[in-house]
Write an enzyme that holds these catalytic residues in place. Structure first.
Site, PDB file in Angstrom:
ATOM      1  NE  ARG A  64       4.122  14.510  11.568  1.00  0.00           N
ATOM      2  CZ  ARG A  64       4.600  13.449  10.947  1.00  0.00           C
ATOM      3  NH1 ARG A  64       4.549  13.371   9.642  1.00  0.00           N
ATOM      4  NH2 ARG A  64       5.126  12.457  11.625  1.00  0.00           N
ATOM      5  CG  ASP A 121       5.016  13.625  14.879  1.00  0.00           C
ATOM      6  OD1 ASP A 121       4.187  14.481  14.523  1.00  0.00           O
ATOM      7  OD2 ASP A 121       5.283  12.596  14.223  1.00  0.00           O
ATOM      8  N   GLY A 185       6.916   5.196   8.044  1.00  0.00           N
ATOM      9  CA  GLY A 185       7.497   5.180   9.387  1.00  0.00           C
ATOM     10  C   GLY A 185       6.658   4.223  10.224  1.00  0.00           C
ATOM     11  CG  ASP A 255       3.913  -0.147  -2.667  1.00  0.00           C
ATOM     12  OD1 ASP A 255       3.146  -0.491  -1.743  1.00  0.00           O
ATOM     13  OD2 ASP A 255       3.519   0.157  -3.798  1.00  0.00           O
ATOM     14  N   GLY A 303      -0.987   3.531   6.901  1.00  0.00           N
ATOM     15  CA  GLY A 303      -1.362   2.869   5.640  1.00  0.00           C
ATOM     16  C   GLY A 303      -1.387   1.346   5.748  1.00  0.00           C
ATOM     17  CB  ILE A 304       1.193  -1.114   6.744  1.00  0.00           C
ATOM     18  CG1 ILE A 304       2.045  -0.743   5.526  1.00  0.00           C
ATOM     19  CG2 ILE A 304       1.288  -2.599   7.061  1.00  0.00           C
ATOM     20  CD1 ILE A 304       3.549  -0.899   5.727  1.00  0.00           C
ATOM     21  CD  GLU A 306      -6.609   3.712   7.911  1.00  0.00           C
ATOM     22  OE1 GLU A 306      -7.447   3.851   7.023  1.00  0.00           O
ATOM     23  OE2 GLU A 306      -5.828   4.611   8.284  1.00  0.00           O
TER      24      GLU A 306
HETATM   25  P1  ADP Z   1       3.412   7.460   5.141  1.00  0.00           P
HETATM   26  O1  ADP Z   1       4.085   7.019   6.416  1.00  0.00           O
HETATM   27  O2  ADP Z   1       4.372   7.815   4.060  1.00  0.00           O
HETATM   28  O3  ADP Z   1       2.270   8.455   5.363  1.00  0.00           O
HETATM   29  P2  ADP Z   1       1.285   5.505   4.718  1.00  0.00           P
HETATM   30  O4  ADP Z   1       0.775   5.564   6.133  1.00  0.00           O
HETATM   31  O5  ADP Z   1       0.422   6.043   3.634  1.00  0.00           O
HETATM   32  O6  ADP Z   1       2.748   6.111   4.575  1.00  0.00           O
HETATM   33  O7  ADP Z   1       1.599   3.955   4.396  1.00  0.00           O
HETATM   34  C1  ADP Z   1       2.187   3.574   3.189  1.00  0.00           C
HETATM   35  C2  ADP Z   1       2.335   2.048   3.172  1.00  0.00           C
HETATM   36  O8  ADP Z   1       1.021   1.453   3.280  1.00  0.00           O
HETATM   37  C3  ADP Z   1       2.956   1.523   1.872  1.00  0.00           C
HETATM   38  O9  ADP Z   1       3.938   0.541   2.196  1.00  0.00           O
HETATM   39  C4  ADP Z   1       1.760   0.880   1.185  1.00  0.00           C
HETATM   40  O10 ADP Z   1       2.153  -0.185   0.332  1.00  0.00           O
HETATM   41  C5  ADP Z   1       1.008   0.354   2.392  1.00  0.00           C
HETATM   42  N1  ADP Z   1      -0.368  -0.044   2.033  1.00  0.00           N
HETATM   43  C6  ADP Z   1      -1.396   0.741   1.626  1.00  0.00           C
HETATM   44  N2  ADP Z   1      -2.492  -0.026   1.344  1.00  0.00           N
HETATM   45  C7  ADP Z   1      -2.123  -1.325   1.592  1.00  0.00           C
HETATM   46  C8  ADP Z   1      -2.780  -2.596   1.482  1.00  0.00           C
HETATM   47  N3  ADP Z   1      -4.042  -2.699   1.076  1.00  0.00           N
HETATM   48  N4  ADP Z   1      -2.083  -3.707   1.843  1.00  0.00           N
HETATM   49  C9  ADP Z   1      -0.803  -3.628   2.246  1.00  0.00           C
HETATM   50  N5  ADP Z   1      -0.132  -2.463   2.375  1.00  0.00           N
HETATM   51  C10 ADP Z   1      -0.765  -1.337   2.040  1.00  0.00           C
END
Ligand code: ADP
Length: 350
Positions: A64, A121, A185, A255, A303-304, A306
């Site tokens: 990537r 990207d 991001g 977080d 992460g958020i 999903e």
């Molecule tokens: P990155 O961009 O570093 O790859 P991710 O896509 O893994 O990050 O997203 C990380 C974010 O997702 C963090 O803010 C984490 O708290 C949030 N997150 C993960 N699971 C949940 C959840 N069940 N509810 C709310 N936020 C979540």
């Protein structure tokens, strides 16, 4: 034979090994607290061997790369010229391209005899029209300094739009979509007939929505004001906007899970952070509803996106006047399978 996909970041390396023919994921891992990329790759090699995967079975590496500038419109085989170009683009993505490049160099050292491919990207957004990617600045700044919107998270926006097309059982070139990639991001993309026509990040991944530690868009005059009034240097401002802003600045952490817990325990800064975060996402949705001629689906990933029903609800609720309804029960589902009506599931699995 297998291929390995590498995401080399500033402090970690994520990797997944796929079977070359079936693209079945057979192993994945994360090396954290990376300071020397060569050591990190040796550690990865050790992990693979423990899982009975020998580097000699790896047919190719896919890397990537965050910024491909105007030059790279599709994946390319990495040679010295490509490395020079990724290096040249460092000022456009100072937090990302150096780490991507270090990862490429270290991986080529440990596996010099197989092809290494760079996947950018920015490529997915090459279809943006000029009126979307140009900034209202003098022509010279575009022509000589290449200042324009490039957009990021393209592989993610591309992937989820293709998946949506499969799920809806409709060709991608018949779909208008709004995709939200919400992780540390954050970016949104307006997709018309399968192609990106606008995205929220800009020349760098700092523009646009509120993020984990990045401010997203702010009044540009704030920068000059801070330099004059607070005596901040341009490097200090870069750190402020990229690493000390966003959710972290308002709630004390980036977080979102902890922020939602703190909000539920009555923390007012945490509540404000969630409100600001969702308000900006919701405004973005409205903007993209306005530029797309009808929208077939709104997609959340990262992460958020999903994992947070709260964020999805705050963005999509009370929008029936725009044709968006959120099903509260399905919004709480953990997997997309649970969210699809049974008949639709049968149809799309055929
Ligand atoms: P990155 O961009 O570093 O790859 P991710 O896509 O893994 O990050 O997203 C990380 C974010 O997702 C963090 O803010 C984490 O708290 C949030 N997150 C993960 N699971 C949940 C959840 N069940 N509810 C709310 N936020 C979540």
């Amino acid at each position: 034979m297998s291929i390995i996909v590498i995401n080399a970041g500033s402090s970690s390396i994520k990797y997944t090994v796929y079977k070359a023919q079936s693209l079945e994921a057979i192993d994945h891992g994360l090396i954290e607290e990376v300071s020397d990329y060569h050591d990190a790759f040796l550690e990865m090699q050790g992990n693979l061997i423990r899982h009975n995967i020998n580097l000699s079975e790896i047919e190719g590496f896919a890397h990537r790369v965050v910024h491909g500038g105007e030059k790279f419109h599709e994946p390319v085989i990495i040679d010295d010229e490509v490395i020079r170009e990724i290096n040249y683009l460092i000022p456009f993505a100072p937090l990302h391209n150096p780490a991507n490049l270090e990862g490429i160099i270290a991986a080529r050292n440990i596996a010099p005899n197989v092809p290494h491919i760079a996947i950018f990207d920015t490529s997915f957004h090459r279809s943006m029209p000029e009126y979307a990617y140009r900034y209202p600045l003098p022509h010279d700044l575009y022509e000589h300094y290449h200042i324009r919107k490039y957009g990021f998270h393209g592989t993610s926006h591309d992937y989820v739009s293709q998946k949506t097309s499969q799920w809806l059982g409709k060709p991608i070139d018949e779909l208008n979509l709004i995709t939200f990639h919400i992780g540390n991001g954050v970016s949104a993309c307006a997709i018309a007939k399968g192609i990106s026509i606008d995205t929220s990040m800009g020349m760098t991944p700092l523009e646009g929505l509120m993020m984990g530690t990045r401010s997203g868009s702010i009044d540009p005059s704030i920068i000059g004001y801070l330099m004059r009034e607070k005596g901040l240097s341009i490097d200090e401002i870069d750190v402020l906007l990229n690493k000390q802003s966003g959710l972290k600045a308002i709630a004390g952490t980036n977080d979102l899970r902890s922020i939602i817990n703190a909000k539920e325990s009555g923390d007012l800064h945490a509540a404000l952070a969630v409100e600001m975060f969702c308000f900006r996402l919701r405004k973005q949705l409205g903007e993209y509803m306005a530029i797309l001629n009808g929208v077939d689906a709104v997609i959340f990933t990262g992460g958020i996106g999903e994992h947070s029903p709260l964020v999805r609800k705050e963005v999509c609720s009370n929008l029936s006047h725009l044709g968006i309804r959120i099903d509260e029960t399905r919004n709480l589902s953990k997997t997309i399978e649970d969210t699809m009506p049974k008949a639709r599931r049968l149809q799309t699995h055929r």
